[in-house]
Design a protein around this motif. Structure first.
Motif, PDB file in Angstrom:
ATOM      1  N   THR A   1       9.516 -26.153 -57.195  1.00 37.22           N
ATOM      2  CA  THR A   1      10.541 -27.199 -57.248  1.00 37.22           C
ATOM      3  C   THR A   1      10.772 -27.790 -55.870  1.00 37.22           C
ATOM      4  OG1 THR A   1      11.631 -26.105 -59.109  1.00 37.22           O
ATOM      5  CG2 THR A   1      12.927 -27.711 -57.870  1.00 37.22           C
ATOM      6  N   ASP A   2      10.836 -26.911 -54.863  1.00 38.56           N
ATOM      7  CA  ASP A   2      11.046 -27.369 -53.495  1.00 38.56           C
ATOM      8  C   ASP A   2       9.881 -28.222 -53.021  1.00 38.56           C
ATOM      9  OD1 ASP A   2      12.508 -27.267 -50.892  1.00 38.56           O
ATOM     10  OD2 ASP A   2      10.669 -26.271 -50.255  1.00 38.56           O
TER      11      ASP A   2
ATOM     12  N   VAL B   1       7.484 -33.618 -51.823  1.00 38.32           N
ATOM     13  CA  VAL B   1       6.483 -34.652 -52.098  1.00 38.32           C
ATOM     14  C   VAL B   1       7.159 -35.965 -52.479  1.00 38.32           C
ATOM     15  CG1 VAL B   1       4.604 -35.361 -53.620  1.00 38.32           C
ATOM     16  CG2 VAL B   1       4.700 -33.002 -52.772  1.00 38.32           C
ATOM     17  N   LEU B   2       8.176 -35.892 -53.348  1.00 37.95           N
ATOM     18  CA  LEU B   2       8.885 -37.098 -53.769  1.00 37.95           C
ATOM     19  C   LEU B   2       9.589 -37.769 -52.590  1.00 37.95           C
ATOM     20  CD1 LEU B   2      10.406 -35.867 -57.144  1.00 37.95           C
ATOM     21  CD2 LEU B   2       8.691 -37.654 -56.866  1.00 37.95           C
ATOM     22  N   GLU B   3      10.202 -36.958 -51.731  1.00 41.12           N
ATOM     23  CA  GLU B   3      10.891 -37.500 -50.561  1.00 41.12           C
ATOM     24  C   GLU B   3       9.896 -38.184 -49.621  1.00 41.12           C
ATOM     25  OE1 GLU B   3      14.042 -38.378 -47.996  1.00 41.12           O
ATOM     26  OE2 GLU B   3      14.101 -37.540 -50.025  1.00 41.12           O
TER      27      GLU B   3
ATOM     28  N   LEU C   1      -2.109 -40.627 -52.023  1.00 45.46           N
ATOM     29  CA  LEU C   1      -1.627 -39.253 -52.088  1.00 45.46           C
ATOM     30  C   LEU C   1      -1.972 -38.497 -50.813  1.00 45.46           C
ATOM     31  CD1 LEU C   1      -2.294 -38.112 -55.783  1.00 45.46           C
ATOM     32  CD2 LEU C   1      -0.272 -39.155 -54.779  1.00 45.46           C
ATOM     33  N   ASP C   2      -3.072 -38.851 -50.196  1.00 46.88           N
ATOM     34  CA  ASP C   2      -3.451 -38.208 -48.935  1.00 46.88           C
ATOM     35  C   ASP C   2      -2.426 -38.513 -47.845  1.00 46.88           C
ATOM     36  OD1 ASP C   2      -5.654 -37.307 -50.223  1.00 46.88           O
ATOM     37  OD2 ASP C   2      -7.099 -38.590 -49.190  1.00 46.88           O
TER      38      ASP C   2
ATOM     39  N   ALA D   1      -1.546 -29.304 -52.727  1.00 47.42           N
ATOM     40  CA  ALA D   1      -0.145 -29.125 -53.120  1.00 47.42           C
ATOM     41  C   ALA D   1       0.389 -30.389 -53.784  1.00 47.42           C
ATOM     42  CB  ALA D   1       0.695 -28.775 -51.898  1.00 47.42           C
ATOM     43  N   VAL D   2      -0.036 -31.542 -53.280  1.00 46.97           N
ATOM     44  CA  VAL D   2       0.408 -32.817 -53.860  1.00 46.97           C
ATOM     45  C   VAL D   2      -0.251 -33.037 -55.214  1.00 46.97           C
ATOM     46  CG1 VAL D   2       0.456 -35.322 -53.567  1.00 46.97           C
ATOM     47  CG2 VAL D   2       0.850 -33.825 -51.598  1.00 46.97           C
ATOM     48  N   TYR D   3      -1.562 -32.805 -55.277  1.00 38.79           N
ATOM     49  CA  TYR D   3      -2.284 -33.013 -56.532  1.00 38.79           C
ATOM     50  C   TYR D   3      -1.884 -32.004 -57.608  1.00 38.79           C
ATOM     51  CZ  TYR D   3      -5.397 -36.552 -54.588  1.00 38.79           C
ATOM     52  OH  TYR D   3      -5.909 -37.718 -54.050  1.00 38.79           O
ATOM     53  N   TRP D   4      -1.313 -30.877 -57.212  1.00 41.33           N
ATOM     54  CA  TRP D   4      -0.842 -29.893 -58.189  1.00 41.33           C
ATOM     55  C   TRP D   4       0.298 -30.468 -59.030  1.00 41.33           C
ATOM     56  CZ3 TRP D   4      -2.023 -25.178 -60.126  1.00 41.33           C
ATOM     57  CH2 TRP D   4      -1.002 -24.481 -60.816  1.00 41.33           C
ATOM     58  N   HIS D   5       1.150 -31.281 -58.368  1.00 35.85           N
ATOM     59  CA  HIS D   5       2.333 -31.829 -59.036  1.00 35.85           C
ATOM     60  C   HIS D   5       2.101 -33.223 -59.613  1.00 35.85           C
ATOM     61  CE1 HIS D   5       5.139 -28.651 -57.800  1.00 35.85           C
ATOM     62  NE2 HIS D   5       4.474 -28.621 -56.673  1.00 35.85           N
TER      63      HIS D   5
END
Length: 212
Positions: free
Chosen positions: A17-18, A23-25, A41-42, A54-58
């Motif tokens: 969640t953190d 990532v959103l921020e 995304l990079d 970590a970004v592609y996971w979400h």
């Protein structure tokens, strides 16, 4: 062992969640600064200080991330709005409270935050799925605000001869218009004068018997 597994699952959920929030921020900043087309995304991963994985996971794509920011923005506004309206109506000077609330929406402009123009990216995006999702989210938000204003009308805070949903649309249009005016003329004094005029005109135009 079972308790340990539960604790570990809770920790992993909190970490995920953190990370998603980070990532959103970061994405909001990257999209606002670079624009949708020039973002990736990079770049978001680099800004957030996270690995690409970590970004592609979400988020599966830039569009997926963009739509998640859009949804988060609308959900936050809807969650806060009822409390904000209640504060304005319960104030001894509702018009002043309305003016202060409107001004608080634009504090980020004077602070130089580029995120304030993020919604413009939503509006001008040429991708059909983004525009379609924007229309759905915006329509839902206007419906919810219309219901809230309708309740205000029922309690006598709004005139009976105005349409609540139209008032919601008008207020939304005014807020977006103020942002555009700020982009064209970024002077704090001019912004405050505009907000005060909007508040006064809006309040006197829609107030009902309970505000007399």
């Amino acid at each position: 062992m079972r308790e340990w597994l539960k604790e570990r699952q809770a920790e992993l959920h909190a970490d995920l969640t953190d990370t998603r929030s980070r990532v959103l921020e970061a994405a909001a900043q990257v999209f606002s600064s670079n624009g949708y087309v020039n973002s990736s995304l990079d770049k978001v991963a680099e800004y957030a200080g996270l690995s690409k994985g970590a970004v592609y996971w979400h988020f599966s794509s830039k569009q997926d991330l963009f739509l998640s920011i859009l949804k988060q923005t609308y959900e936050q506004q809807l969650r806060l709005l009822p409390h904000q309206v209640d504060h304005i109506l319960s104030s001894n000077e509702p018009m002043t409270a309305l003016s202060e609330w409107l001004e608080s929406q634009f504090n980020c402009l004077e602070a130089g935050e580029e995120r304030s123009s993020l919604f413009l990216e939503f509006l001008v995006s040429g991708e059909a799925e983004i525009r379609e999702n924007l229309q759905k989210l915006h329509g839902h938000m206007m419906d919810e605000i219309g219901i809230l204003l309708q309740e205000m009308q029922r309690r006598g805070y709004m005139a009976e001869d105005v349409d609540p949903r139209s008032i919601a649309l008008m207020l939304d249009a005014l807020l977006k218009g103020v942002l555009i005016e700020w982009i064209l003329d970024p002077r704090p004094d001019s912004l405050r004068a505009l907000i005060h005029t909007i508040s006064k005109t809006l309040w006197h135009g829609i107030r009902g018997p309970a505000n007399q």
